[in-house]
Design a protein around this motif. Structure first.
Motif, PDB file in Angstrom:
ATOM      1  N   LEU A 212       0.820  -1.208   0.000  1.00 35.30           N
ATOM      2  CA  LEU A 212       0.000   0.000   0.000  1.00 35.30           C
ATOM      3  C   LEU A 212       0.858   1.264   0.000  1.00 35.30           C
ATOM      4  CD1 LEU A 212      -2.943  -0.746   2.488  1.00 35.30           C
ATOM      5  CD2 LEU A 212      -3.095  -0.431   0.022  1.00 35.30           C
ATOM      6  N   ASP A 213       1.944   1.236   0.760  1.00 32.37           N
ATOM      7  CA  ASP A 213       2.833   2.385   0.828  1.00 32.37           C
ATOM      8  C   ASP A 213       3.431   2.687  -0.543  1.00 32.37           C
ATOM      9  OD1 ASP A 213       4.407   4.412   2.136  1.00 32.37           O
ATOM     10  OD2 ASP A 213       6.115   3.065   1.927  1.00 32.37           O
ATOM     11  N   TYR A 214       3.891   1.653  -1.249  1.00 38.68           N
ATOM     12  CA  TYR A 214       4.482   1.872  -2.567  1.00 38.68           C
ATOM     13  C   TYR A 214       3.431   2.257  -3.616  1.00 38.68           C
ATOM     14  CZ  TYR A 214       9.291   0.756  -1.464  1.00 38.68           C
ATOM     15  OH  TYR A 214      10.566   0.800  -0.977  1.00 38.68           O
ATOM     16  N   TYR A 215       2.222   1.703  -3.484  1.00 37.88           N
ATOM     17  CA  TYR A 215       1.144   2.147  -4.369  1.00 37.88           C
ATOM     18  C   TYR A 215       0.936   3.655  -4.222  1.00 37.88           C
ATOM     19  CZ  TYR A 215      -0.723  -2.477  -5.743  1.00 37.88           C
ATOM     20  OH  TYR A 215      -0.909  -3.725  -6.292  1.00 37.88           O
ATOM     21  N   ALA A 216       0.884   4.125  -2.969  1.00 36.93           N
ATOM     22  CA  ALA A 216       0.665   5.546  -2.717  1.00 36.93           C
ATOM     23  C   ALA A 216       1.806   6.384  -3.276  1.00 36.93           C
ATOM     24  CB  ALA A 216       0.501   5.792  -1.223  1.00 36.93           C
ATOM     25  N   ARG A 217       3.039   5.943  -3.058  1.00 33.56           N
ATOM     26  CA  ARG A 217       4.194   6.699  -3.553  1.00 33.56           C
ATOM     27  C   ARG A 217       4.221   6.723  -5.084  1.00 33.56           C
ATOM     28  NH1 ARG A 217       9.258   5.511   0.533  1.00 33.56           N
ATOM     29  NH2 ARG A 217       8.076   5.594   2.481  1.00 33.56           N
ATOM     30  N   CYS A 218       3.937   5.569  -5.674  1.00 34.74           N
ATOM     31  CA  CYS A 218       3.912   5.518  -7.144  1.00 34.74           C
ATOM     32  C   CYS A 218       2.812   6.410  -7.715  1.00 34.74           C
ATOM     33  CB  CYS A 218       3.706   4.078  -7.613  1.00 34.74           C
ATOM     34  SG  CYS A 218       5.149   3.006  -7.387  1.00 34.74           S
ATOM     35  N   SER A 219       1.682   6.485  -7.011  1.00 34.55           N
ATOM     36  CA  SER A 219       0.564   7.291  -7.522  1.00 34.55           C
ATOM     37  C   SER A 219       0.911   8.770  -7.560  1.00 34.55           C
ATOM     38  CB  SER A 219      -0.686   7.063  -6.674  1.00 34.55           C
ATOM     39  OG  SER A 219      -0.564   7.690  -5.406  1.00 34.55           O
ATOM     40  N   GLN A 220       1.914   9.187  -6.766  1.00 36.43           N
ATOM     41  CA  GLN A 220       2.331  10.584  -6.737  1.00 36.43           C
ATOM     42  C   GLN A 220       3.577  10.834  -7.574  1.00 36.43           C
ATOM     43  OE1 GLN A 220       0.465  12.903  -5.354  1.00 36.43           O
ATOM     44  NE2 GLN A 220      -0.975  11.288  -4.785  1.00 36.43           N
ATOM     45  N   ALA A 221       4.070   9.811  -8.258  1.00 32.67           N
ATOM     46  CA  ALA A 221       5.242   9.967  -9.116  1.00 32.67           C
ATOM     47  C   ALA A 221       4.902  10.854 -10.311  1.00 32.67           C
ATOM     48  CB  ALA A 221       5.722   8.595  -9.587  1.00 32.67           C
ATOM     49  N   PRO A 222       5.889  11.475 -10.904  1.00 27.86           N
ATOM     50  CA  PRO A 222       5.614  12.337 -12.059  1.00 27.86           C
ATOM     51  C   PRO A 222       5.151  11.533 -13.265  1.00 27.86           C
ATOM     52  CG  PRO A 222       7.979  12.053 -11.756  1.00 27.86           C
ATOM     53  CD  PRO A 222       7.325  11.436 -10.558  1.00 27.86           C
ATOM     54  N   GLY A 223       4.491  12.209 -14.173  1.00 24.70           N
ATOM     55  CA  GLY A 223       4.110  11.577 -15.422  1.00 24.70           C
ATOM     56  C   GLY A 223       5.306  11.471 -16.350  1.00 24.70           C
ATOM     57  N   CYS A 224       5.249  10.536 -17.289  1.00 26.49           N
ATOM     58  CA  CYS A 224       6.359  10.388 -18.240  1.00 26.49           C
ATOM     59  C   CYS A 224       5.819  10.251 -19.659  1.00 26.49           C
ATOM     60  CB  CYS A 224       7.250   9.204 -17.870  1.00 26.49           C
ATOM     61  SG  CYS A 224       6.397   7.625 -17.741  1.00 26.49           S
ATOM     62  N   GLY A 225       4.757  10.984 -19.942  1.00 27.33           N
ATOM     63  CA  GLY A 225       4.211  10.960 -21.286  1.00 27.33           C
ATOM     64  C   GLY A 225       2.700  10.883 -21.289  1.00 27.33           C
ATOM     65  N   GLU A 226       2.063  11.815 -22.002  1.00 24.65           N
ATOM     66  CA  GLU A 226       0.611  11.795 -22.093  1.00 24.65           C
ATOM     67  C   GLU A 226       0.170  10.718 -23.078  1.00 24.65           C
ATOM     68  OE1 GLU A 226      -1.149  15.587 -22.702  1.00 24.65           O
ATOM     69  OE2 GLU A 226       0.038  16.559 -21.139  1.00 24.65           O
ATOM     70  N   LEU A 227      -0.970  10.117 -22.786  1.00 28.88           N
ATOM     71  CA  LEU A 227      -1.506   9.034 -23.604  1.00 28.88           C
ATOM     72  C   LEU A 227      -2.720   9.521 -24.385  1.00 28.88           C
ATOM     73  CD1 LEU A 227      -1.314   6.133 -20.980  1.00 28.88           C
ATOM     74  CD2 LEU A 227       0.364   6.735 -22.731  1.00 28.88           C
ATOM     75  N   LEU A 228      -2.907   8.957 -25.556  1.00 27.94           N
ATOM     76  CA  LEU A 228      -4.058   9.280 -26.385  1.00 27.94           C
ATOM     77  C   LEU A 228      -5.306   8.624 -25.805  1.00 27.94           C
ATOM     78  CD1 LEU A 228      -2.350   8.541 -29.802  1.00 27.94           C
ATOM     79  CD2 LEU A 228      -2.646  10.783 -28.752  1.00 27.94           C
TER      80      LEU A 228
END
Length: 720
Positions: free
Chosen positions: A203-219
């Protein structure tokens, strides 16, 4: 897509391509705004492609080739910046600990109610909306299809999970040197498959990953029933990003939640068991086969309480003056339709006194690493299961809270809060281990559609395509939720089986069944097959799955076994007492207005609520009842103060016999018991009495704005 729908029909499509890719976890970060009646924010999806989950779950059909016959083609992104207000980022230093009792050596970073230190700070966010080119450019890459309606999707992006400190442990390389799509997907694959005893870390890593920066917009593109997402160059589900973030907001008219007022007149919003389930609350995979976990941070004005179907008893964290944040999570994979939220100005109602024995029984148990022992063998996918926790299996009364509007706190204090502990204890004695660690009880507003809680299941859908998409026949028919025959037959079938087998055999089987199938999707035939396999031959008495289906499911009308039971039930003591009272009332009704002085007054017995329902049903069969008899009936049993079932029958008598002095009772019922009141509207209109029809239209005009959408549509069709 390969699902063909009649636009004029009432079928409900499930569009998600669950045969190709599955959502394993959702992280929601939302703001609730009562002024605009909008919920907005982000949702991060952690995905697992078909090649992986097919090996783990044999119940999911083999994946087929990627959709190519009817690919949706996207143009390049054209930014059109739309501000998303009140969006926040959560500190990466969050701790996730929802239990008051910790293992030795484990630091408890939560308070005793399971609240978490999820301090947040503001960040400015802008987003883009893509314009989609429907022309065919010949590209046939992989398409992620999510169930979605009544949502404004603002932006979709890939999440750079590799940018989160500490993620090296989820890769085969000691250092993250060259970050690629393959590496990011490898991190997510390892994260979603962590063993159950590492659920806190997960759960902790899910939360941290959810706040990570984006690396490319998707269509992306949306249609009436789906959100479709593509990444240029991703040809298969394996190549597609396994962590994506969606910026979106709901619409005030969205069908998954209702914005209304509670019984005290305060604003509130809640999920309603809509035919479209939660797809108008967040983009998701609706088919029940898509079992997932979730965690959610929800912000609202400090005067509001946020309740969710999470495993922790959350309490508010003040962010700044006038705004609070609530955090909930679930570690048991379940269909997205089971996600619930309710936000309102409710008060927690507590028992005035609590014995030391109750406190000992209700203390929360922590499913920490040290507590997991193999109490029994589980057949579900891995998660921190209470059936594997020796302490939890003996917990008769789980922690629970009761919330109500201010005007109903007194009534809840007097009655409801006293009933919950013995009910939980009784459930444990009959069914065994409580599958969930806690319970919140909320007194919902009068417009809650209590007859509409049926959810789609695998055997209710029509043809399922290779992608996993399917259609629920007549799933959008507003009248469907009021057709309760299948529920009634199911109830009486269970009663019939209990009486046929005897309580000891039947309840012993129920406990065994719950233990065998907890945490899994089941069908009726699973239940019946196991029942017949686990009862002695001499008690089967020619019962078979085929016979039961023939008598109870495939045949119309009252099943023959139920007819026989009905005749036998008429001879029980409680029913005989009701018949005696009916006879007295018929005598009273036949007496002339002026009685002889020596004539003896009737003495009526006190009846239970179920007996009152039966009494009123018998009296409904009488051709005429005088106003004097009806008034005496109301006075004798205080019918206006009885429960909704009794008052519904009483209102039917009022309507049938045009008892105008009690029309106020009908108006009250139509306003306070809106789901059950739908039937009463029909009786008012069928009577063809001008005054009754006027009453129906007047009540509908008062309540139609607060009514559940399906109920309002059905009533409007009756009235106009």
């Amino acid at each position: 897509m390969d699902i063909q729908l009649d636009p004029a029909g009432d079928d409900l499509p499930l569009m998600a391509n669950t045969s190709h890719i599955l959502v394993k976890h959702y992280v929601l970060d939302l703001d609730v705004d009562f002024e605009s009646q909008v919920i907005e924010g982000t949702i991060v999806l952690f995905l697992e492609d078909g090649n992986r989950f097919k090996k783990q779950n044999s119940s999911i059909e083999e994946a087929c080739q990627s959709e190519s016959n009817k690919a949706c083609n996207f143009g390049m992104p054209e930014p059109c910046h739309v501000p998303v207000t009140n969006a926040r980022t959560v500190s990466s230093e969050m701790e996730y600990n929802d239990f008051a009792i910790c293992s030795k050596g484990e630091k408890d970073t939560s308070d005793k109610d399971g609240n978490h230190d999820n301090q947040e700070h503001a960040s400015g966010i802008s987003s883009s909306k893509y314009c989609c080119d429907t022309g065919n450019h010949g590209s046939e890459g992989f398409l992620l299809v999510l169930d979605c309606c009544d949502l404004s999707v603002l932006k979709v992006e890939e999440v750079d999970v590799a940018a989160v400190p500490g993620m090296e442990k989820f890769t085969r390389s000691p250092e993250l040197t060259v970050v690629s799509e393959e590496l990011r997907n490898q991190i997510v694959r390892e994260l979603v498959t962590l063993p159950a005893n590492r659920w806190r870390e997960q759960l902790d890593y899910y939360a941290r990953c959810s706040q990570a920066p984006g690396c490319g917009e998707l269509l992306f593109d949306t249609d009436t029933w789906s959100l479709q997402i593509r990444k240029t160059g991703a040809q298969t589900a394996t190549d597609f990003p396994h962590a994506i973030r969606i910026w979106y907001k709901t619409k005030p008219e969205g069908r998954s939640v209702t914005w209304t007022s509670d019984q005290s007149g305060s604003p509130c919003v809640y999920t309603v068991g809509s035919p479209v389930n939660n797809r108008a609350l967040f983009p998701c995979q609706e088919p029940p086969v898509a079992m997932s976990t979730w965690q959610a941070t929800v912000r609202a004005a400090a005067s509001f309480v946020v309740l969710m179907s999470g495993e922790n008893s959350a309490k508010p964290t003040q962010l700044w003056e006038g705004c609070s944040s609530w955090y909930y999570y679930v570690t048991m994979p379940m269909p997205a339709s089971t996600f619930t939220i309710a936000v309102g100005c409710w008060t927690e109602v507590k028992m005035e006194t609590c014995s030391s024995a109750d406190l000992a029984t209700e203390r929360p148990f922590s499913p920490s690493e040290a507590d997991f022992r193999h109490v029994g063998v589980c057949s579900h996918m891995e998660y921190p299961c209470r059936f594997q926790n020796a302490s939890a299996t003996t917990q008769e009364i789980i922690p629970h809270r009761v919330f109500a509007p201010v005007c109903l706190t007194g009534a809840c204090q007097e009655t409801l809060v006293q009933l919950i502990p013995p009910c939980l204890s009784a459930a444990h004695s009959v069914l065994g281990t409580h599958p969930f660690s806690r319970l919140d009880v909320l007194i919902v507003p009068a417009n809650f559609p209590s007859l509409g809680m049926a959810r789609p299941s695998k055997d209710k859908t029509g043809h399922t395509s290779d992608s996993g998409a399917s259609v629920i026949k007549h799933g959008l028919n507003p009248e469907k939720i009021f057709m309760q025959v299948h529920y009634l037959k199911g109830y009486f079938l269970l009663r019939f089986l209990a009486e046929r087998l005897g309580d000891e055999t039947y309840f012993s089987f129920l406990r065994k069944f719950v233990h065998a199938f907890h945490g899994q999707l089941i069908l009726s035939q699973d239940f019946l097959q196991m029942l017949l396999e686990n009862i002695p031959e001499e008690k089967r008495l020619e019962l078979s799955v085929e016979n039961i289906y023939q008598d109870w499911l495939e045949s119309s009308g009252i099943p023959k076994p139920l007819q026989r039971e009905r005749h036998a039930g008429a001879e029980c003591g409680l029913a005989r007492q009701v018949r005696a009272e009916v006879t007295k009332w018929i005598r009273v009704n036949r007496r002339p207005r002026k009685r002889k002085r020596r004539e003896r007054e009737e003495v009526f017995e006190k009846l239970l609520p179920d007996q009152l329902v039966l009494l009123l049903e018998h009296l409904l069969e009488q051709k005429t009842l005088s106003p004097r008899t009806l008034q005496s009936l109301q006075r004798t049993y205080h019918l206006q103060d009885q429960d909704a079932e009794v008052r519904h029958r009483w209102c039917e008598l009022i309507v049938k016999h045009k008892f105008t002095k009690a029309y106020k009772s009908v108006e009250r019922f139509l306003q306070e018991d809106q789901a059950m009141g739908v039937y009463l509207y029909g009786e008012l209109m069928v009577s063809e009495d001008a005054r009754q029809q006027q009453l129906a239209r007047r009540c509908f005009e008062r309540t139609r704005e607060q009514m559940d959408r399906s109920s309002a549509q059905v009533v409007a069709d009756m009235l106009f």
